[in-house]
Design an enzyme around this catalytic site. Structure first.
Site, PDB file in Angstrom:
ATOM      1  N   GLY A  55       0.833  -1.200   0.000  1.00 55.08           N
ATOM      2  CA  GLY A  55       0.000   0.000   0.000  1.00 55.08           C
ATOM      3  C   GLY A  55       0.864   1.244   0.000  1.00 55.08           C
ATOM      4  N   CYS A  82       4.934  -6.503   1.687  1.00 52.10           N
ATOM      5  CA  CYS A  82       5.343  -5.095   1.777  1.00 52.10           C
ATOM      6  C   CYS A  82       4.592  -4.383   2.919  1.00 52.10           C
ATOM      7  CB  CYS A  82       5.142  -4.420   0.422  1.00 52.10           C
ATOM      8  SG  CYS A  82       6.020  -2.869   0.320  1.00 52.10           S
ATOM      9  N   TYR A  83       3.676  -3.473   2.620  1.00 48.98           N
ATOM     10  CA  TYR A  83       2.912  -2.811   3.689  1.00 48.98           C
ATOM     11  C   TYR A  83       2.232  -3.863   4.564  1.00 48.98           C
ATOM     12  CZ  TYR A  83      -0.704   0.060   5.964  1.00 48.98           C
ATOM     13  OH  TYR A  83      -1.508   0.674   6.881  1.00 48.98           O
ATOM     14  N   HIS A 170       8.278  -7.840  -3.285  1.00 44.64           N
ATOM     15  CA  HIS A 170       7.037  -8.154  -4.017  1.00 44.64           C
ATOM     16  C   HIS A 170       7.180  -9.460  -4.807  1.00 44.64           C
ATOM     17  CE1 HIS A 170       4.719  -4.443  -3.331  1.00 44.64           C
ATOM     18  NE2 HIS A 170       5.923  -3.907  -3.161  1.00 44.64           N
ATOM     19  N   GLU A 172       4.983 -10.963  -6.414  1.00 46.48           N
ATOM     20  CA  GLU A 172       4.070 -10.994  -7.563  1.00 46.48           C
ATOM     21  C   GLU A 172       4.663 -10.373  -8.829  1.00 46.48           C
ATOM     22  OE1 GLU A 172       3.894  -9.155  -4.923  1.00 46.48           O
ATOM     23  OE2 GLU A 172       3.096  -7.152  -5.276  1.00 46.48           O
ATOM     24  N   ASP A 227     -14.972 -10.038 -24.782  1.00 52.83           N
ATOM     25  CA  ASP A 227     -15.742 -10.328 -23.565  1.00 52.83           C
ATOM     26  C   ASP A 227     -17.201 -10.656 -23.876  1.00 52.83           C
ATOM     27  OD1 ASP A 227     -13.387  -9.594 -22.434  1.00 52.83           O
ATOM     28  OD2 ASP A 227     -14.075  -7.626 -21.757  1.00 52.83           O
ATOM     29  N   LYS A 365      -9.013 -10.603 -18.148  1.00 48.83           N
ATOM     30  CA  LYS A 365      -9.057 -10.680 -19.616  1.00 48.83           C
ATOM     31  C   LYS A 365      -8.338 -11.932 -20.164  1.00 48.83           C
ATOM     32  CE  LYS A 365     -10.053  -8.134 -23.315  1.00 48.83           C
ATOM     33  NZ  LYS A 365     -11.254  -7.311 -23.433  1.00 48.83           N
TER      34      LYS A 365
END
Ligand code: XMP
Length: 509
Positions: A55, A82-83, A170, A172, A227, A365
């Site tokens: 964050g 992290c945060y 991180h 990710e 979509d 997506k």
């Protein structure tokens, strides 16, 4: 489907990478959902683990996002990133302070405790990605360091006697070399069954749709985009002819697109009919130059046509929409500023008294594309670039007239065909052409010209939230410029847009 699915919950403390965490977990075949930091879904069943995102705040800020974790900690496997990691330390009486040194970008992980289940097979000396202004300076009791970097003493820790971990880097982001392995280890700690696959999604969604819809009739607006098309094909598989699709030609589609897409739809076995509403839209748009006004007119006009057509069909109870997960979380976002009035969906159900069905609302997506493939849809259909709802209307700057639409369609067709011929189309997120209300002097043969300007726009992106301009080969750009100026009447200048998002946006309006 949603009810029975084992899931990881990501609590969003406002990080730029929250969606990325969620996508990474899903890439590891575990369903993952995002909730605001203070809205943990206590009532939800089959939660197998929780992740606290990063964050923008310092945990010491008075207005920092803070939430009660007492019904999470010790009850579910928990990973703070992290945060999130700093917040767990702060809540337990440890110290987090402004970092004296830069803790942004690359760092090298050392002293990795490989016996720890989160650190299994994580290499010493592997690269991790840091992004914080604060750092943990003292750990509370029972918090044990399990990795550090040269500058960060507590790059990762676990809490003894609990299935709780924290990492200040991180996992990710792709720059963290063993990031996916670390997330995978966390999922193993959570005893994940890893059953989030396209096939399972399709099978269970079809079962659920059949159960919920019975013999009811459903109407859907399809746009030719991925979509709405995948949504329609999935529904068609579940309820067949009880799904009725409407495809509106608003006069702002690409050259030849209306008939081509209708044909494709028919080949998928969809019960679809096309409505030619070009003149209706051109009339409403005459003389309008202001971007938001144009968007509103196109969105509103679409609703008018759709309502008019829907009224002709008897006994419809449901409206299907191809809403996808980023739209859903955007509307729940704890940040969220409206830059453009996107996704002109919301208005339909309220006005029309239909029940709403959104079978793709859980998907990103790339997941929608995978479902499309699994449903047997053609590659060229699935890999189409995103195209905005208001169509070429947001790519004609200034007034929209049938003549200007024609100019843009011709230039766009040359450009998109060129990208395909040069094998460039599939390498980029999105491409298109913009027509400016700017005339300039040129010379053709011995004649002076005073004509329109075309902008070529191609971007790379993963989710349209950020984007960069594509580094296209000069030879290709030269060829496109020549072809457009030679073949498209009233155009004597072509320019290439080299703006990234932010600070620009992908579309010009
Ligand atoms: P911007 O211009 O905001 O666009 O960077 C981000 C992505 O969204 C698409 N876009 C739209 N899609 N309805 C849509 O369905 C809209 O009104 C709309 N406006 C922009 C745009 O093409 C890009 O992919």
């Amino acid at each position: 489907m949603e009810k029975d699915l084992e899931s990881i919950i990501v609590l969003d403390f406002g990080s730029q990478t929250t969606q990325l965490i969620c996508r990474r977990v899903r890439e590891l075949n575990v369903y993952c959902e995002i909730f605001p930091y203070d809205k943990f879904p206590k009532e939800k069943k089959f939660i197998i683990g929780v992740i606290l995102s990063g964050g923008p705040f310092s945990v010491n800020d008075t207005d920092a996002f803070k939430s009660d974790l007492s019904f999470i900690r010790g009850k579910y496997p928990l990973l703070g990133i992290c945060y999130g990691a700093q917040y767990l330390v702060y809540m337990s009486g440890g110290k987090v302070e402004k970092s004296g040194i830069r803790e942004y970008g690359r760092a090298i992980l050392t002293s990795v405790k490989k016996m720890d289940p989160l650190m299994k097979n994580i290499s010493n000396c592997s690269q991790v990605w840091m992004s914080h202004g604060d750092t943990i300076v003292s750990l509370p009791k029972y918090f044990i360091p399990i990795a550090n970097t040269e500058d960060v003493k507590y790059a990762a820790y676990r809490i003894e006697g609990e299935k709780t971990w924290g990492v200040q880097f991180h996992p990710e982001v792709s720059h963290t070399e063993d990031g996916m392995r670390l997330l995978d280890n966390f999922l193993t700690i959570c005893n994940a069954r890893r059953n989030w696959t396209s096939k399972n999604f399709i099978d269970s969604t079809i079962d659920q749709l059949r159960m919920n819809l019975g013999n009811d009739k459903v109407i859907s607006a399809v746009s030719g985009g991925v979509d709405s098309s995948v949504c329609a094909v999935l529904l068609n598989k579940a309820i067949g002819k009880n799904l009725i699709c409407i495809f509106v030609d608003n006069g702002l589609l690409r050259k030849g697109e209306f008939l081509k897409v209708l044909k494709d739809y028919e080949s998928f076995g969809l019960n679809v009919y096309g409505v030619d509403a070009q003149n209706f839209f051109y009339k409403k748009l005459a003389g309008v130059k202001e971007p938001e006004k144009k968007r509103k007119i196109i969105g509103g006009g679409f609703i008018d046509i759709f309502e008019q057509e829907a009224r002709k069909i008897k006994g419809i109870q449901w409206l299907a929409q191809g809403t996808i997960y980023p739209d859903v979380i955007e509307s729940l976002s704890i940040r969220g500023v409206i830059i453009k009035s996107h996704h002109n969906v919301g208005g339909l159900p309220n006005k029309m008294n239909f029940k709403l069905i959104e079978p793709l609302r859980l998907l990103f997506k790339d997941e929608v594309r995978r479902i499309g493939y699994e449903l047997g849809m053609k590659k060229c259909f699935i890999e189409r670039h995103p195209f905005p709802g208001p169509g070429l209307g947001v790519r004609i700057i200034g007034e929209i007239t049938p003549e200007r639409v024609h100019t843009l369609q011709e230039a766009d067709d040359i450009f998109i065909s060129g990208l395909r011929e040069w094998n460039l189309y599939n390498k980029f997120w999105q491409a298109g052409v913009v027509l400016l209300p700017v005339k300039s002097i040129g010379v053709m043969g011995d004649e002076r010209t005073y004509e329109d300007t075309i902008v070529l726009r191609v971007v790379t992106s993963v989710d349209a939230m950020t984007a960069d301009w594509a580094r296209l080969p000069y030879d290709f750009l030269a060829k496109m410029s020549n072809e457009i100026i030679n073949k498209v009447k009233k155009v004597n200048r072509v320019v290439y847009d080299i703006s990234s998002k932010p600070p620009s946006t992908i579309e010009w309006e």
